[in-house]
Design a protein around this motif. Structure first.
Motif, PDB file in Angstrom:
ATOM      1  N   THR A 147       5.309  -8.394  -4.262  1.00 12.58           N
ATOM      2  CA  THR A 147       3.999  -8.344  -3.625  1.00 12.58           C
ATOM      3  C   THR A 147       4.137  -8.609  -2.150  1.00 12.58           C
ATOM      4  O   THR A 147       5.109  -9.230  -1.692  1.00 12.58           O
ATOM      5  CB  THR A 147       3.033  -9.379  -4.236  1.00 12.58           C
ATOM      6  OG1 THR A 147       3.611 -10.658  -4.124  1.00 12.58           O
ATOM      7  CG2 THR A 147       2.736  -9.064  -5.690  1.00 12.58           C
ATOM      8  N   ASP A 148       3.155  -8.158  -1.390  1.00  8.91           N
ATOM      9  CA  ASP A 148       3.138  -8.400   0.045  1.00  8.91           C
ATOM     10  C   ASP A 148       2.981  -9.905   0.259  1.00  8.91           C
ATOM     11  O   ASP A 148       2.062 -10.520  -0.269  1.00  8.91           O
ATOM     12  CB  ASP A 148       1.968  -7.645   0.682  1.00  8.91           C
ATOM     13  CG  ASP A 148       2.031  -7.629   2.180  1.00  8.91           C
ATOM     14  OD1 ASP A 148       3.031  -8.124   2.745  1.00  8.91           O
ATOM     15  OD2 ASP A 148       1.083  -7.136   2.796  1.00  8.91           O
TER      16      ASP A 148
ATOM     17  N   HIS B  10      -3.089   4.972  -2.677  1.00  6.80           N
ATOM     18  CA  HIS B  10      -1.794   5.161  -2.025  1.00  6.80           C
ATOM     19  C   HIS B  10      -0.670   4.817  -2.980  1.00  6.80           C
ATOM     20  O   HIS B  10      -0.516   3.662  -3.379  1.00  6.80           O
ATOM     21  CB  HIS B  10      -1.707   4.270  -0.770  1.00  6.80           C
ATOM     22  CG  HIS B  10      -0.395   4.338  -0.077  1.00  6.80           C
ATOM     23  ND1 HIS B  10      -0.043   5.366   0.761  1.00  6.80           N
ATOM     24  CD2 HIS B  10       0.679   3.511  -0.102  1.00  6.80           C
ATOM     25  CE1 HIS B  10       1.182   5.166   1.220  1.00  6.80           C
ATOM     26  NE2 HIS B  10       1.647   4.042   0.712  1.00  6.80           N
TER      27      HIS B  10
ATOM     28  N   GLU C  50       5.744   2.175  -3.557  1.00  9.93           N
ATOM     29  CA  GLU C  50       4.790   1.316  -2.870  1.00  9.93           C
ATOM     30  C   GLU C  50       3.381   1.719  -3.296  1.00  9.93           C
ATOM     31  O   GLU C  50       3.051   2.904  -3.311  1.00  9.93           O
ATOM     32  CB  GLU C  50       4.966   1.499  -1.368  1.00  9.93           C
ATOM     33  CG  GLU C  50       4.113   0.602  -0.534  1.00  9.93           C
ATOM     34  CD  GLU C  50       4.414   0.789   0.939  1.00  9.93           C
ATOM     35  OE1 GLU C  50       5.182  -0.018   1.479  1.00  9.93           O
ATOM     36  OE2 GLU C  50       3.909   1.770   1.514  1.00  9.93           O
TER      37      GLU C  50
ATOM     38  N   MET D 119      -6.031  -5.437   1.893  1.00 17.04           N
ATOM     39  CA  MET D 119      -5.765  -4.643   0.720  1.00 17.04           C
ATOM     40  C   MET D 119      -4.385  -5.044   0.190  1.00 17.04           C
ATOM     41  O   MET D 119      -3.389  -4.926   0.895  1.00 17.04           O
ATOM     42  CB  MET D 119      -5.807  -3.166   1.113  1.00 17.04           C
ATOM     43  CG  MET D 119      -5.703  -2.232  -0.045  1.00 17.04           C
ATOM     44  SD  MET D 119      -5.977  -0.501   0.425  1.00 17.04           S
ATOM     45  CE  MET D 119      -7.748  -0.436   0.286  1.00 17.04           C
TER      46      MET D 119
ATOM     47  N   GLN E  40      -0.793  -5.060  -1.416  1.00 17.77           N
ATOM     48  CA  GLN E  40       0.258  -4.054  -1.509  1.00 17.77           C
ATOM     49  C   GLN E  40       1.286  -4.532  -2.526  1.00 17.77           C
ATOM     50  O   GLN E  40       1.660  -5.697  -2.546  1.00 17.77           O
ATOM     51  CB  GLN E  40       0.903  -3.858  -0.147  1.00 17.77           C
ATOM     52  CG  GLN E  40       1.850  -2.697  -0.092  1.00 17.77           C
ATOM     53  CD  GLN E  40       2.363  -2.492   1.313  1.00 17.77           C
ATOM     54  OE1 GLN E  40       3.043  -3.377   1.832  1.00 17.77           O
ATOM     55  NE2 GLN E  40       2.045  -1.370   1.904  1.00 17.77           N
TER      56      GLN E  40
ATOM     57  N   ILE F 227      -6.807   3.256  -6.984  1.00 18.11           N
ATOM     58  CA  ILE F 227      -5.493   3.336  -6.338  1.00 18.11           C
ATOM     59  C   ILE F 227      -5.437   4.641  -5.550  1.00 18.11           C
ATOM     60  O   ILE F 227      -5.537   5.718  -6.120  1.00 18.11           O
ATOM     61  CB  ILE F 227      -4.340   3.289  -7.368  1.00 18.11           C
ATOM     62  CG1 ILE F 227      -4.408   2.028  -8.204  1.00 18.11           C
ATOM     63  CG2 ILE F 227      -2.995   3.429  -6.668  1.00 18.11           C
ATOM     64  CD1 ILE F 227      -4.251   0.745  -7.427  1.00 18.11           C
TER      65      ILE F 227
ATOM     66  N   ASP G  55      -0.282 -11.652   1.071  1.00 18.15           N
ATOM     67  CA  ASP G  55      -1.318 -11.770   0.047  1.00 18.15           C
ATOM     68  C   ASP G  55      -1.119 -12.959  -0.872  1.00 18.15           C
ATOM     69  O   ASP G  55      -1.954 -13.235  -1.715  1.00 18.15           O
ATOM     70  CB  ASP G  55      -1.358 -10.495  -0.813  1.00 18.15           C
ATOM     71  CG  ASP G  55      -1.808  -9.297  -0.007  1.00 18.15           C
ATOM     72  OD1 ASP G  55      -2.583  -9.498   0.950  1.00 18.15           O
ATOM     73  OD2 ASP G  55      -1.370  -8.167  -0.316  1.00 18.15           O
TER      74      ASP G  55
ATOM     75  N   ARG H 286       5.016  -3.493  -4.401  1.00 19.20           N
ATOM     76  CA  ARG H 286       6.208  -2.650  -4.445  1.00 19.20           C
ATOM     77  C   ARG H 286       6.823  -2.795  -5.827  1.00 19.20           C
ATOM     78  O   ARG H 286       6.986  -3.905  -6.320  1.00 19.20           O
ATOM     79  CB  ARG H 286       7.198  -3.057  -3.361  1.00 19.20           C
ATOM     80  CG  ARG H 286       6.757  -2.618  -1.989  1.00 19.20           C
ATOM     81  CD  ARG H 286       7.730  -3.072  -0.916  1.00 19.20           C
ATOM     82  NE  ARG H 286       7.039  -3.213   0.350  1.00 19.20           N
ATOM     83  CZ  ARG H 286       6.386  -4.294   0.757  1.00 19.20           C
ATOM     84  NH1 ARG H 286       6.353  -5.360  -0.002  1.00 19.20           N
ATOM     85  NH2 ARG H 286       5.765  -4.317   1.917  1.00 19.20           N
TER      86      ARG H 286
ATOM     87  N   GLU I 149      -0.848   0.644  -2.894  1.00 18.01           N
ATOM     88  CA  GLU I 149      -1.916  -0.161  -2.289  1.00 18.01           C
ATOM     89  C   GLU I 149      -3.079  -0.191  -3.261  1.00 18.01           C
ATOM     90  O   GLU I 149      -3.543   0.844  -3.713  1.00 18.01           O
ATOM     91  CB  GLU I 149      -2.350   0.424  -0.947  1.00 18.01           C
ATOM     92  CG  GLU I 149      -1.336   0.179   0.139  1.00 18.01           C
ATOM     93  CD  GLU I 149      -1.813   0.662   1.500  1.00 18.01           C
ATOM     94  OE1 GLU I 149      -3.005   0.950   1.658  1.00 18.01           O
ATOM     95  OE2 GLU I 149      -0.957   0.746   2.390  1.00 18.01           O
TER      96      GLU I 149
END
Length: 101
Positions: A94-95, A30, A63, A1, A3, A28, A98, A5, A65
């Protein structure tokens, strides 16, 4: 998934508006404001040492997800549009897991 920020430089009201927008986006689940982990220390020899730092806009980190990359793109578009209307600065992180090479 994926994530995402979102770093926001603006008023508490602007951050609340962006957060409310994010919770209304389908898929969305979270959305959370997280604490800034970097300490902001004054240099004791600085001319601004001891002065209040609440004079300017605050910095916030949200943040999010998202279920997929399409949702991430949609979130970016919506947040950029609202940030423009509210006259606040937003940055996206971005994470790193990913990121595709």
């Amino acid at each position: 998934m994926p994530q995402l920020r979102i770093r926001i430089t603006g008023s508490d009201d602007a951050v609340r508006a962006i957060s409310d927008l994010l919770t209304s986006v389908p898929g969305i689940e979270h959305v959370e404001e997280i604490d800034d982990l970097m300490p902001h220390m004054d240099d004791p020899d600085s001319s601004s040492a001891g002065l209040s730092d609440d004079e300017g806009p605050g910095m916030h980190l949200i943040e999010v997800e998202a279920p997929n990359e399409t949702a991430v793109t949609r979130v970016r578009e919506l947040v950029e549009s609202l940030a423009f209307d509210l006259d606040v600065l937003v940055e996206f992180e971005t994470d790193e897991d990913d990121v595709r090479e």
